[in-house]
Design a protein around this motif. Structure first.
Motif, PDB file in Angstrom:
ATOM      1  N   ARG A  13      -3.769   7.592   4.931  1.00 61.62           N
ATOM      2  CA  ARG A  13      -4.689   8.437   5.714  1.00 61.62           C
ATOM      3  C   ARG A  13      -6.144   8.149   5.357  1.00 61.62           C
ATOM      4  O   ARG A  13      -7.040   8.687   5.999  1.00 61.62           O
ATOM      5  N   TRP A  35       4.884   7.636  -4.796  1.00 63.06           N
ATOM      6  CA  TRP A  35       5.411   8.964  -5.109  1.00 63.06           C
ATOM      7  C   TRP A  35       6.681   8.920  -5.955  1.00 63.06           C
ATOM      8  O   TRP A  35       6.866   9.718  -6.851  1.00 63.06           O
ATOM      9  N   LEU A  75       0.866  -1.186   0.000  1.00 57.83           N
ATOM     10  CA  LEU A  75       0.000   0.000   0.000  1.00 57.83           C
ATOM     11  C   LEU A  75       0.900   1.232   0.000  1.00 57.83           C
ATOM     12  O   LEU A  75       1.658   1.455   0.954  1.00 57.83           O
ATOM     13  N   CYS A 103       5.681   6.876   5.158  1.00 61.97           N
ATOM     14  CA  CYS A 103       6.121   7.990   5.994  1.00 61.97           C
ATOM     15  C   CYS A 103       6.686   9.107   5.133  1.00 61.97           C
ATOM     16  O   CYS A 103       7.096   8.889   4.007  1.00 61.97           O
ATOM     17  N   ASN A 163      14.226  13.003  -1.238  1.00 59.84           N
ATOM     18  CA  ASN A 163      12.867  13.182  -0.713  1.00 59.84           C
ATOM     19  C   ASN A 163      12.501  14.651  -0.577  1.00 59.84           C
ATOM     20  O   ASN A 163      11.391  15.051  -0.905  1.00 59.84           O
ATOM     21  N   THR A 165      20.861   4.861   9.823  1.00 59.80           N
ATOM     22  CA  THR A 165      20.636   5.355   8.462  1.00 59.80           C
ATOM     23  C   THR A 165      20.974   4.236   7.477  1.00 59.80           C
ATOM     24  O   THR A 165      22.034   3.614   7.566  1.00 59.80           O
TER      25      THR A 165
HETATM   26  N1  LIG Z   1      16.099   5.098   5.058  1.00 54.78           N
HETATM   27  C1  LIG Z   1      16.599   5.312   6.265  1.00 54.78           C
HETATM   28  O1  LIG Z   1      17.773   5.644   6.427  1.00 54.78           O
HETATM   29  C2  LIG Z   1      15.729   5.131   7.485  1.00 54.78           C
HETATM   30  C3  LIG Z   1      16.324   5.198   8.754  1.00 54.78           C
HETATM   31  C4  LIG Z   1      15.508   5.068   9.884  1.00 54.78           C
HETATM   32  C5  LIG Z   1      14.157   4.858   9.730  1.00 54.78           C
HETATM   33  N2  LIG Z   1      13.610   4.792   8.485  1.00 54.78           N
HETATM   34  C6  LIG Z   1      12.160   4.585   8.359  1.00 54.78           C
HETATM   35  O2  LIG Z   1      11.941   3.470   7.520  1.00 54.78           O
HETATM   36  C7  LIG Z   1      10.782   3.690   6.733  1.00 54.78           C
HETATM   37  C8  LIG Z   1      11.122   3.514   5.273  1.00 54.78           C
HETATM   38  O3  LIG Z   1      12.096   4.480   4.901  1.00 54.78           O
HETATM   39  P1  LIG Z   1      12.533   4.681   3.395  1.00 54.78           P
HETATM   40  O4  LIG Z   1      13.932   5.164   3.392  1.00 54.78           O
HETATM   41  O5  LIG Z   1      12.184   3.475   2.609  1.00 54.78           O
HETATM   42  O6  LIG Z   1      11.587   5.892   2.988  1.00 54.78           O
HETATM   43  P2  LIG Z   1      10.977   6.309   1.563  1.00 54.78           P
HETATM   44  O7  LIG Z   1      10.666   7.744   1.664  1.00 54.78           O
HETATM   45  O8  LIG Z   1      11.851   5.838   0.462  1.00 54.78           O
HETATM   46  O9  LIG Z   1       9.637   5.468   1.500  1.00 54.78           O
HETATM   47  C9  LIG Z   1       8.440   5.864   2.071  1.00 54.78           C
HETATM   48  C10 LIG Z   1       7.312   5.359   1.181  1.00 54.78           C
HETATM   49  O10 LIG Z   1       6.077   5.726   1.791  1.00 54.78           O
HETATM   50  C11 LIG Z   1       5.213   6.176   0.771  1.00 54.78           C
HETATM   51  N3  LIG Z   1       4.244   7.075   1.397  1.00 54.78           N
HETATM   52  C12 LIG Z   1       4.481   8.273   1.956  1.00 54.78           C
HETATM   53  N4  LIG Z   1       3.348   8.816   2.431  1.00 54.78           N
HETATM   54  C13 LIG Z   1       2.365   7.925   2.165  1.00 54.78           C
HETATM   55  C14 LIG Z   1       0.974   7.914   2.417  1.00 54.78           C
HETATM   56  N5  LIG Z   1       0.361   8.957   2.991  1.00 54.78           N
HETATM   57  N6  LIG Z   1       0.249   6.825   2.043  1.00 54.78           N
HETATM   58  C15 LIG Z   1       0.870   5.766   1.424  1.00 54.78           C
HETATM   59  N7  LIG Z   1       2.199   5.744   1.138  1.00 54.78           N
HETATM   60  C16 LIG Z   1       2.929   6.808   1.517  1.00 54.78           C
HETATM   61  C17 LIG Z   1       6.104   6.860  -0.264  1.00 54.78           C
HETATM   62  O11 LIG Z   1       5.506   6.886  -1.555  1.00 54.78           O
HETATM   63  C18 LIG Z   1       7.342   5.962  -0.229  1.00 54.78           C
HETATM   64  O12 LIG Z   1       7.244   4.952  -1.204  1.00 54.78           O
HETATM   65  C19 LIG Z   1      10.272   5.075   7.080  1.00 54.78           C
HETATM   66  O13 LIG Z   1       9.249   4.953   8.032  1.00 54.78           O
HETATM   67  C20 LIG Z   1      11.480   5.752   7.680  1.00 54.78           C
HETATM   68  O14 LIG Z   1      11.143   6.760   8.596  1.00 54.78           O
HETATM   69  C21 LIG Z   1      14.370   4.921   7.360  1.00 54.78           C
END
Ligand SMILES: NC(=O)c1ccc[n+]([C@@H]2O[C@H](COP(=O)([O-])OP(=O)(O)OC[C@H]3O[C@@H](n4cnc5c(N)ncnc54)[C@H](O)[C@@H]3O)[C@@H](O)[C@H]2O)c1
Length: 326
Positions: free
Chosen positions: A57, A36, A32, A77, A317, A171
């Motif tokens: 949401r 983006w 889901l 997120c 992002n 990270t």
């Molecule tokens: N990448 C990192 O370094 C890191 C480190 C610590 C924690 N995290 C956490 O891990 C998770 C994944 O991180 P990531 O790097 O893959 O992030 P990302 O931004 O690449 O992926 C987030 C995804 O969520 C989707 N999304 C955002 N808002 C949405 C909504 N309202 N409804 C449905 N989809 C939605 C986006 O389209 C995207 O595909 C996040 O929660 C992030 O906070 C990531």
């Protein structure tokens, strides 16, 4: 045993690598995501994969996505400080306001395990050399504050039939089908290869990193772990904790780029997270190094997989949120 897993944010940097691994393990997966940063062609089609383009949401979409689901990874997120800060109301609505509904609905609909991607940034700056999960949280930003608040909400729903666990990842670094180039190791590698120089802000700060393959492995081990060991727990998940200067030197070694631009920074956050708890609980230990991530990313560049890597907003992002969502 085959599970039926919902991955919110499954088309993101981490999700895009986690989803194929879950499918390889024989599970059914529903993604889901608002998609983006990429479109549905991100994944090879499979009868075990369902893609839902929708917003977390939207309560109706949440409920329909959860039908027959056994396990949830909640990754969706606005996933870093600068993009959150561009529009704090938007960030809060996605990262916090809808969270309790998703958890309560998952529980009501019979999901047995809920794994939440929090962040190691919830600790803020700590003097102690080894940041363990029991230390107080001093989040410095709204992004981190809401991550911490969601952990608390999630734990309220813990029960014998509903296993909840929060992960505080370091990270993440290395290549993904949906590439992020706005995380420290990936930034330095991209600039070295495509700009001929390595730009460092500060250098002495220690930053914990984890290779994307190890990140996925930690999630898979949490999916398979005995419920009684992880229910209600919070785990750091990190690989190497290196000063930024050391990361830059590794980038220089792998890419052959010698020019280091060292610039002053206000962001002196320096921390080292301990990943002993997750090792002791479920035997997870990172196997890949920061250098591996640089080598792996270099091979993505060498194979021309990351076009326009200095300018296309989809890799950054904050640029994407600014250009497309505001
Ligand atoms: N990448 C990192 O370094 C890191 C480190 C610590 C924690 N995290 C956490 O891990 C998770 C994944 O991180 P990531 O790097 O893959 O992030 P990302 O931004 O690449 O992926 C987030 C995804 O969520 C989707 N999304 C955002 N808002 C949405 C909504 N309202 N409804 C449905 N989809 C939605 C986006 O389209 C995207 O595909 C996040 O929660 C992030 O906070 C990531």
């Amino acid at each position: 045993m085959s599970k039926n897993i919902l991955v919110t944010g499954g088309a993101g940097y981490v999700g895009a690598e986690l989803v194929p691994k879950l499918l390889n393990e024989g599970h059914k997966v529903t993604v889901l995501d608002t998609f983006w940063y990429s479109d549905e062609s991100l994944f090879k089609s499979s009868e075990n994969l369902k893609l839902i383009k929708g917003d977390i949401r939207d309560k109706e979409i949440i409920t329909s996505s959860l039908v027959d689901i056994t396990d949830v990874f909640h990754l969706a997120c606005i996933s870093n400080d600068p993009s959150f800060d561009l529009d704090p109301e938007l960030g809060k609505s996605i990262n916090y306001d809808c969270f309790e509904y998703i958890v309560s609905e998952a529980k009501r609909m019979g999901v047995s395990r809920f794994i939440y991607a929090s962040s190691s940034s919830v600790y803020g700056v700590k003097e102690t050399p080894n940041v363990t999960e029991d230390l107080s949280l001093e989040p410095l930003t709204d992004y981190s504050k809401y991550k911490a608040l969601c952990e608390t909400i999630l734990n309220k729903y813990k029960s014998d039939n509903f296993t909840v666990v929060s992960v505080r990842p370091a990270t993440v670094c290395g290549p993904s089908r949906r590439q992020r180039l706005d995380v420290v190791v990936n930034i330095l590698t991209n600039h070295a290869i495509n700009n001929g120089k390595i730009k460092i802000f500060g250098g002495e700060q220690k930053r914990p990193n984890i290779h994307i393959e190890d990140m996925c492995q930690a999630y898979i081990q949490l999916l398979n772990a005995e419920a009684s060991i992880i229910n209600g727990e919070i785990f750091n998940a990190g690989g190497e904790n290196l000063p930024v200067m050391k990361i830059a030197q590794l980038v220089s070694e792998v890419t052959g780029v010698k020019t280091l631009d060292i610039l002053p920074t206000d962001d002196i956050r320096s921390y080292h997270i301990s990943s002993e708890k997750i090792f002791n609980a479920i035997g997870f230990k990172a196997q890949k190094s920061v250098k591996d991530a640089i080598v792996d990313l270099k091979s993505s560049f060498d194979n021309n997989l990351l076009k326009d890597s200095l300018s296309d907003p989809k890799y950054f992002n904050v640029k994407f949120v600014k250009d497309s969502l505001l």
